[in-house]
Scaffold this motif. Structure first.
Motif, PDB file in Angstrom:
ATOM      1  N   MET A   1       1.314  -0.726  -0.091  1.00 49.09           N
ATOM      2  CA  MET A   1       0.263  -0.335  -0.073  1.00 49.09           C
ATOM      3  C   MET A   1       0.937   1.180  -0.065  1.00 49.09           C
ATOM      4  O   MET A   1       0.609   2.041  -0.779  1.00 49.09           O
ATOM      5  N   ASN A   2       1.677   1.369   0.888  1.00 49.21           N
ATOM      6  CA  ASN A   2       2.788   2.369   0.813  1.00 49.21           C
ATOM      7  C   ASN A   2       4.180   2.346   0.412  1.00 49.21           C
ATOM      8  O   ASN A   2       5.069   3.143   0.551  1.00 49.21           O
ATOM      9  N   SER A   3       4.135   1.355  -0.334  1.00 51.78           N
ATOM     10  CA  SER A   3       5.605   1.529  -1.967  1.00 51.78           C
ATOM     11  C   SER A   3       4.957   2.619  -2.621  1.00 51.78           C
ATOM     12  O   SER A   3       4.180   2.833  -2.841  1.00 51.78           O
ATOM     13  N   PRO A   4       5.654   2.399  -3.245  1.00 52.55           N
ATOM     14  CA  PRO A   4       7.132   3.971  -4.343  1.00 52.55           C
ATOM     15  C   PRO A   4       5.816   3.785  -5.287  1.00 52.55           C
ATOM     16  O   PRO A   4       5.328   4.690  -5.817  1.00 52.55           O
ATOM     17  N   ASP A   5       5.640   2.703  -6.148  1.00 51.27           N
ATOM     18  CA  ASP A   5       4.993   2.240  -7.338  1.00 51.27           C
ATOM     19  C   ASP A   5       3.412   2.604  -6.974  1.00 51.27           C
ATOM     20  O   ASP A   5       2.689   3.265  -7.194  1.00 51.27           O
ATOM     21  N   MET A   6       3.330   2.076  -5.635  1.00 52.27           N
ATOM     22  CA  MET A   6       1.567   2.403  -5.591  1.00 52.27           C
ATOM     23  C   MET A   6       0.566   3.474  -4.920  1.00 52.27           C
ATOM     24  O   MET A   6       0.144   4.231  -5.324  1.00 52.27           O
ATOM     25  N   SER A   7       2.456   4.117  -4.513  1.00 55.56           N
ATOM     26  CA  SER A   7       2.226   6.001  -4.146  1.00 55.56           C
ATOM     27  C   SER A   7       2.376   6.312  -5.410  1.00 55.56           C
ATOM     28  O   SER A   7       0.962   6.948  -5.769  1.00 55.56           O
ATOM     29  N   ARG A   8       3.159   5.717  -6.780  1.00 51.82           N
ATOM     30  CA  ARG A   8       2.816   6.372  -8.189  1.00 51.82           C
ATOM     31  C   ARG A   8       1.140   6.670  -9.080  1.00 51.82           C
ATOM     32  O   ARG A   8       0.722   7.475  -9.135  1.00 51.82           O
ATOM     33  N   LEU A   9       0.511   4.899  -8.425  1.00 49.83           N
ATOM     34  CA  LEU A   9      -0.050   4.725  -9.091  1.00 49.83           C
ATOM     35  C   LEU A   9      -1.418   5.210  -9.018  1.00 49.83           C
ATOM     36  O   LEU A   9      -2.287   6.138  -9.975  1.00 49.83           O
ATOM     37  N   LEU A  10      -1.642   5.909  -7.472  1.00 51.00           N
ATOM     38  CA  LEU A  10      -2.913   6.069  -6.534  1.00 51.00           C
ATOM     39  C   LEU A  10      -2.392   8.278  -7.452  1.00 51.00           C
ATOM     40  O   LEU A  10      -3.758   8.334  -7.163  1.00 51.00           O
TER      41      LEU A  10
ATOM     42  N   GLN B   1      -1.912   9.065 -10.155  1.00 54.34           N
ATOM     43  CA  GLN B   1      -1.866   9.008 -11.261  1.00 54.34           C
ATOM     44  C   GLN B   1      -3.308   8.510 -11.490  1.00 54.34           C
ATOM     45  O   GLN B   1      -4.600   9.596 -12.177  1.00 54.34           O
ATOM     46  N   ALA B   2      -4.306   7.640 -10.779  1.00 57.17           N
ATOM     47  CA  ALA B   2      -5.779   7.082 -11.024  1.00 57.17           C
ATOM     48  C   ALA B   2      -6.472   8.488  -9.979  1.00 57.17           C
ATOM     49  O   ALA B   2      -7.458   9.254 -10.843  1.00 57.17           O
ATOM     50  N   ALA B   3      -5.636   9.324  -9.129  1.00 61.96           N
ATOM     51  CA  ALA B   3      -6.368  10.796  -8.934  1.00 61.96           C
ATOM     52  C   ALA B   3      -6.751  11.624  -9.833  1.00 61.96           C
ATOM     53  O   ALA B   3      -8.023  12.237 -10.161  1.00 61.96           O
ATOM     54  N   GLN B   4      -5.408  11.661 -11.291  1.00 59.72           N
ATOM     55  CA  GLN B   4      -4.952  12.685 -11.747  1.00 59.72           C
ATOM     56  C   GLN B   4      -6.306  12.123 -12.635  1.00 59.72           C
ATOM     57  O   GLN B   4      -6.885  13.108 -13.665  1.00 59.72           O
ATOM     58  N   LYS B   5      -6.363  10.696 -12.903  1.00 53.08           N
ATOM     59  CA  LYS B   5      -7.661  10.877 -14.159  1.00 53.08           C
ATOM     60  C   LYS B   5      -8.740  10.778 -13.924  1.00 53.08           C
ATOM     61  O   LYS B   5     -10.013  10.980 -14.352  1.00 53.08           O
ATOM     62  N   LEU B   6      -8.917  10.670 -12.557  1.00 51.43           N
ATOM     63  CA  LEU B   6     -10.519  10.614 -12.147  1.00 51.43           C
ATOM     64  C   LEU B   6     -10.379  12.576 -12.236  1.00 51.43           C
ATOM     65  O   LEU B   6     -11.554  12.700 -12.863  1.00 51.43           O
ATOM     66  N   ALA B   7      -9.421  13.230 -11.612  1.00 49.75           N
ATOM     67  CA  ALA B   7      -9.534  14.971 -11.913  1.00 49.75           C
ATOM     68  C   ALA B   7     -10.509  15.066 -13.542  1.00 49.75           C
ATOM     69  O   ALA B   7     -10.676  16.240 -14.189  1.00 49.75           O
TER      70      ALA B   7
END
Length: 343
Positions: A1-10, A12-18
């Motif tokens: 959950m707190n990995s750099p990869d997951m943070s990056r994906l989250l 990106q996901a927030a940007q996609k929603l926006a």
């Protein structure tokens, strides 16, 4: 959950929603198909992807620190008590919709369904998205990430299998492991208290009527003729592609003796989900699967089991009817609606 990869994906996901895009994300109940709850075009994209009727409302997911007065015109004391007891968690509250929130999320109704999920991936996504909104109040409209009326997804792989036509460019899917509740949230209507109606239990779930009564000081009422439309309230819903039938224990035993089913010569191949394997299983064309007698474990595994059985070319899925107790109410609701899809 707190990995750099997951943070990056989250992020990106927030940007996609926006940007008005769609993101499927895990919650403790099922995976949701999410879009910006204040963007009518994003909401329309959710409905189009699911094949969902436009008058069938969706639920708005918010972060734990969200200002609920941004979303709801009023929040009665009963709602605040339920929030204190069960949020974050598998409880959706139907409240009067604030005037600036698009009616599309409510199927044109004056109410809005709000939920604060407990899954850490969902919470982080909601917080990241809220930071991108000028208001700081990012809500994600998210029905279950499946085609309308079908079995809800409890794993990311289920979502990808459900929407192969979208691809990762149109639908970003976040991994979060299997959902640990496995069925959709309890829904309680507290939008009509000023009219003397409610609280009303509109959809049973992991949080039971007894638990709600402990907080409210009285049992929630049953749905009435004027209740708001909510997700999962149609008679036929949550259905696999394979025909599904409910059977009593007596019928299970008769099936085992070959009394209720056609013979193997008729090319029948069926599976029966039962609480205890029958002592006499002479009808060898029936695949017997023993289910948990714990309602929470049964619910957690239900949709994943139905999806797996759908892929095995059975003629029919039989499920032994669970007890009619309050603990099994949500499970009975889901499998009853699934069976109703086949008459």
């Amino acid at each position: 959950m707190n990995s750099p990869d997951m943070s990056r994906l989250l992020a990106q996901a927030a940007q996609k929603l926006a940007a008005g895009g769609l993101v499927a994300f895990p919650t403790e109940t099922v995976y949701g198909l999410g879009g910006d709850a204040e963007n009518p075009e994003a909401i329309a994209a959710i409905y189009a992807a699911k094949g969902r009727p436009a008058n069938h409302p969706v639920i708005v997911h918010v972060a734990p620190e969200a200002d609920l007065t941004y979303w709801a015109a009023s929040i009665p004391a009963e709602a605040r008590a339920l929030i204190q007891a069960f949020w974050p968690g598998p409880l959706t509250l139907i409240l009067p919709r604030a005037s600036h929130i698009p009616a599309a999320v409510s199927g044109g109704q004056s109410s809005v369904g709000l939920r604060c999920p407990s899954h850490p991936v969902a919470q982080t996504l909601l917080r990241e998205f809220a930071r991108l909104k000028p208001s700081g109040q990012g809500g994600v409209a998210a029905p279950s990430a499946n085609k309308f009326g079908q079995v809800s997804p409890t794993q990311a792989a289920h979502v990808r299998a459900e929407f192969p036509e979208l691809g990762e460019d149109r639908l970003m899917v976040l991994e979060g492991g299997p959902s640990n509740v496995g069925i959709e949230s309890t829904i309680v209507d507290v939008s009509r208290l000023d009219d003397g109606i409610g609280p009303v239990l509109l959809r049973p779930g992991h949080i039971t009527a007894e638990q709600l009564a402990d907080v409210l000081g009285k049992p929630p009422a049953r749905p009435d003729a004027t209740a708001p439309r909510v997700s999962g309230s149609l008679k036929a819903h949550y259905a696999p592609h394979t025909p599904l039938r409910l059977v009593t224990r007596a019928q299970v035993l008769a099936m085992a003796r070959g009394e209720l089913m056609p013979s193997r010569a008729e090319n029948r191949r069926v599976v029966a989900l039962v609480f205890e394997a029958p002592p006499d299983a002479s009808a060898s064309y029936i695949d017997w699967r023993v289910c948990s007698c714990d309602p929470a474990l049964f619910a957690r595994d239900l949709y994943a089991v139905l999806r797996a059985l759908d892929a095995q070319d059975y003629n029919c899925i039989y499920i032994e009817q669970p007890p009619g107790t309050e603990a099994w109410r949500a499970v009975n609701d889901r499998i009853g609606r699934a069976a109703a899809a086949f008459g």
